[in-house]
Design a protein around this motif. Structure first.
Motif, PDB file in Angstrom:
ATOM      1  N   LEU A  92       0.828  -1.212   0.000  1.00 35.08           N
ATOM      2  CA  LEU A  92       0.000   0.000   0.000  1.00 35.08           C
ATOM      3  C   LEU A  92       0.860   1.260   0.000  1.00 35.08           C
ATOM      4  O   LEU A  92       0.531   2.246  -0.666  1.00 35.08           O
ATOM      5  CB  LEU A  92      -0.916   0.005   1.220  1.00 35.08           C
ATOM      6  CG  LEU A  92      -2.079  -0.984   1.211  1.00 35.08           C
ATOM      7  CD1 LEU A  92      -2.832  -0.927   2.525  1.00 35.08           C
ATOM      8  CD2 LEU A  92      -3.020  -0.701   0.048  1.00 35.08           C
ATOM      9  N   GLY A  93       1.966   1.220   0.743  1.00 34.32           N
ATOM     10  CA  GLY A  93       2.861   2.373   0.755  1.00 34.32           C
ATOM     11  C   GLY A  93       3.463   2.659  -0.601  1.00 34.32           C
ATOM     12  O   GLY A  93       3.570   3.817  -1.014  1.00 34.32           O
ATOM     13  N   TRP A  98       3.948   6.077  -4.937  1.00 32.67           N
ATOM     14  CA  TRP A  98       4.255   6.392  -6.340  1.00 32.67           C
ATOM     15  C   TRP A  98       3.164   7.250  -6.963  1.00 32.67           C
ATOM     16  O   TRP A  98       3.454   8.178  -7.731  1.00 32.67           O
ATOM     17  CB  TRP A  98       4.443   5.106  -7.133  1.00 32.67           C
ATOM     18  CG  TRP A  98       5.737   4.407  -6.873  1.00 32.67           C
ATOM     19  CD1 TRP A  98       5.922   3.219  -6.231  1.00 32.67           C
ATOM     20  CD2 TRP A  98       7.044   4.869  -7.220  1.00 32.67           C
ATOM     21  NE1 TRP A  98       7.250   2.908  -6.151  1.00 32.67           N
ATOM     22  CE2 TRP A  98       7.966   3.892  -6.762  1.00 32.67           C
ATOM     23  CE3 TRP A  98       7.525   6.007  -7.869  1.00 32.67           C
ATOM     24  CZ2 TRP A  98       9.341   4.033  -6.930  1.00 32.67           C
ATOM     25  CZ3 TRP A  98       8.896   6.149  -8.036  1.00 32.67           C
ATOM     26  CH2 TRP A  98       9.787   5.168  -7.582  1.00 32.67           C
ATOM     27  N   ALA A  99       1.903   6.954  -6.637  1.00 34.90           N
ATOM     28  CA  ALA A  99       0.809   7.778  -7.170  1.00 34.90           C
ATOM     29  C   ALA A  99       0.895   9.210  -6.645  1.00 34.90           C
ATOM     30  O   ALA A  99       0.673  10.175  -7.390  1.00 34.90           O
ATOM     31  CB  ALA A  99      -0.535   7.153  -6.804  1.00 34.90           C
ATOM     32  N   LEU A 100       1.231   9.366  -5.380  1.00 33.70           N
ATOM     33  CA  LEU A 100       1.358  10.705  -4.801  1.00 33.70           C
ATOM     34  C   LEU A 100       2.585  11.427  -5.317  1.00 33.70           C
ATOM     35  O   LEU A 100       2.573  12.651  -5.484  1.00 33.70           O
ATOM     36  CB  LEU A 100       1.418  10.590  -3.279  1.00 33.70           C
ATOM     37  CG  LEU A 100       1.214  11.870  -2.451  1.00 33.70           C
ATOM     38  CD1 LEU A 100      -0.165  12.440  -2.701  1.00 33.70           C
ATOM     39  CD2 LEU A 100       1.403  11.569  -0.976  1.00 33.70           C
ATOM     40  N   LEU A 101       3.643  10.681  -5.612  1.00 36.30           N
ATOM     41  CA  LEU A 101       4.860  11.307  -6.115  1.00 36.30           C
ATOM     42  C   LEU A 101       4.680  11.828  -7.526  1.00 36.30           C
ATOM     43  O   LEU A 101       5.197  12.901  -7.883  1.00 36.30           O
ATOM     44  CB  LEU A 101       6.012  10.297  -6.055  1.00 36.30           C
ATOM     45  CG  LEU A 101       7.426  10.830  -6.310  1.00 36.30           C
ATOM     46  CD1 LEU A 101       7.805  11.867  -5.254  1.00 36.30           C
ATOM     47  CD2 LEU A 101       8.435   9.704  -6.330  1.00 36.30           C
ATOM     48  N   MET A 185       3.013   2.116   4.487  1.00 34.65           N
ATOM     49  CA  MET A 185       1.945   3.090   4.666  1.00 34.65           C
ATOM     50  C   MET A 185       1.854   3.614   6.090  1.00 34.65           C
ATOM     51  O   MET A 185       1.289   4.689   6.326  1.00 34.65           O
ATOM     52  CB  MET A 185       0.608   2.434   4.265  1.00 34.65           C
ATOM     53  CG  MET A 185      -0.538   3.408   4.117  1.00 34.65           C
ATOM     54  SD  MET A 185      -0.197   4.647   2.871  1.00 34.65           S
ATOM     55  CE  MET A 185      -1.376   5.917   3.356  1.00 34.65           C
ATOM     56  N   THR A 186       2.419   2.899   7.059  1.00 33.70           N
ATOM     57  CA  THR A 186       2.271   3.308   8.456  1.00 33.70           C
ATOM     58  C   THR A 186       2.984   4.621   8.746  1.00 33.70           C
ATOM     59  O   THR A 186       2.454   5.479   9.456  1.00 33.70           O
ATOM     60  CB  THR A 186       2.814   2.214   9.377  1.00 33.70           C
ATOM     61  OG1 THR A 186       2.190   0.973   9.039  1.00 33.70           O
ATOM     62  CG2 THR A 186       2.528   2.522  10.828  1.00 33.70           C
TER      63      THR A 186
END
Length: 229
Positions: A92-93, A98-101, A185-186
């Protein structure tokens, strides 16, 4: 063994960076940052321990697991829950990171618009409503106006500071994405919690001040009631 060695090397690099960053651990900046980013520090420490010890947890537990079925089931359940949660967290991280980057600028624009919408419309309209409504700050109109003006000034000062520091939002979002890719993701979730607490510091301060005034008035009314009784 090779994966365990790489994990240990990665943990050693993290500890070395932590030692370099905490070289001035008695300084005021380090102490305040540790208090502000408390959830992030705890999550990083837990993830570093998982990186160091997960090969030990995943290996067989020796002859005791062969002799005791209950112990073998508990150990297997512990191993499966650990590697599945760790793998899901890292997956998930990486996906969200990658999508957020790749969409950092659009995410930054959305965050700024959302913050402005909350600050300028919701909070200010609520304060203006509480200044004159019968169920507002106080039944006394003048006192309600004073409390409302104090709240509006605090919101204005904090919104001005947030506008001046808005250029850092793109770097914060990229830092969240990179931390999600590296640690799972944590870590970015804990960092988002700390940033949210820092961004709503003015609301917490106003709540503390209003609660202090309310508790003082309640105590005064109780003392007055005991006096007349």
């Amino acid at each position: 063994m090779s994966i365990a060695s790489l994990s240990t090397l990665f943990y050693f690099i993290l500890q070395l960076l932590h030692i370099l960053l905490s070289f001035g651990s008695q300084s005021w900046i380090y102490i305040k940052s540790a208090r502000i980013l408390r959830s992030t520090w705890i999550s990083i420490r837990i993830r570093c321990c998982q990186i160091l010890y997960w090969p030990i947890f995943l290996q067989d537990n020796g002859l005791r697991s062969l002799s005791c079925v209950e112990y073998a089931e508990k150990a297997a359940l512990h191993r499966h829950s650990m590697w599945s949660s760790l793998a899901l967290d890292v997956l998930l991280g990486n996906l969200i990171g990658w999508a957020l980057l790749y969409n950092a600028e659009s995410a930054c624009w959305w965050v700024m618009n959302f913050t402005g919408e909350i600050t300028y419309k919701s909070m200010r309209s609520s304060c203006a409503w509480l200044m004159g409504a019968p169920a507002g700050f106080k039944l006394n109109t003048e006192l309600a106006g004073v409390l409302g003006m104090v709240s509006l000034n605090a919101i204005q000062i904090w919104s001005t500071l947030s506008v001046f520091l808005g250029f850092l939002s793109i770097y914060i979002i990229k830092g969240l994405a990179i931390s999600g890719i590296l640690f799972g993701m944590t870590i970015p979730a804990a960092l988002i919690i700390d940033i949210f607490l820092l961004a709503t510091l003015h609301i917490s301060t106003l709540h503390w001040l209003v609660s202090l005034v309310y508790s003082t008035q309640t105590q005064a009314l109780a003392d007055l009631w005991r006096l007349f009784r």
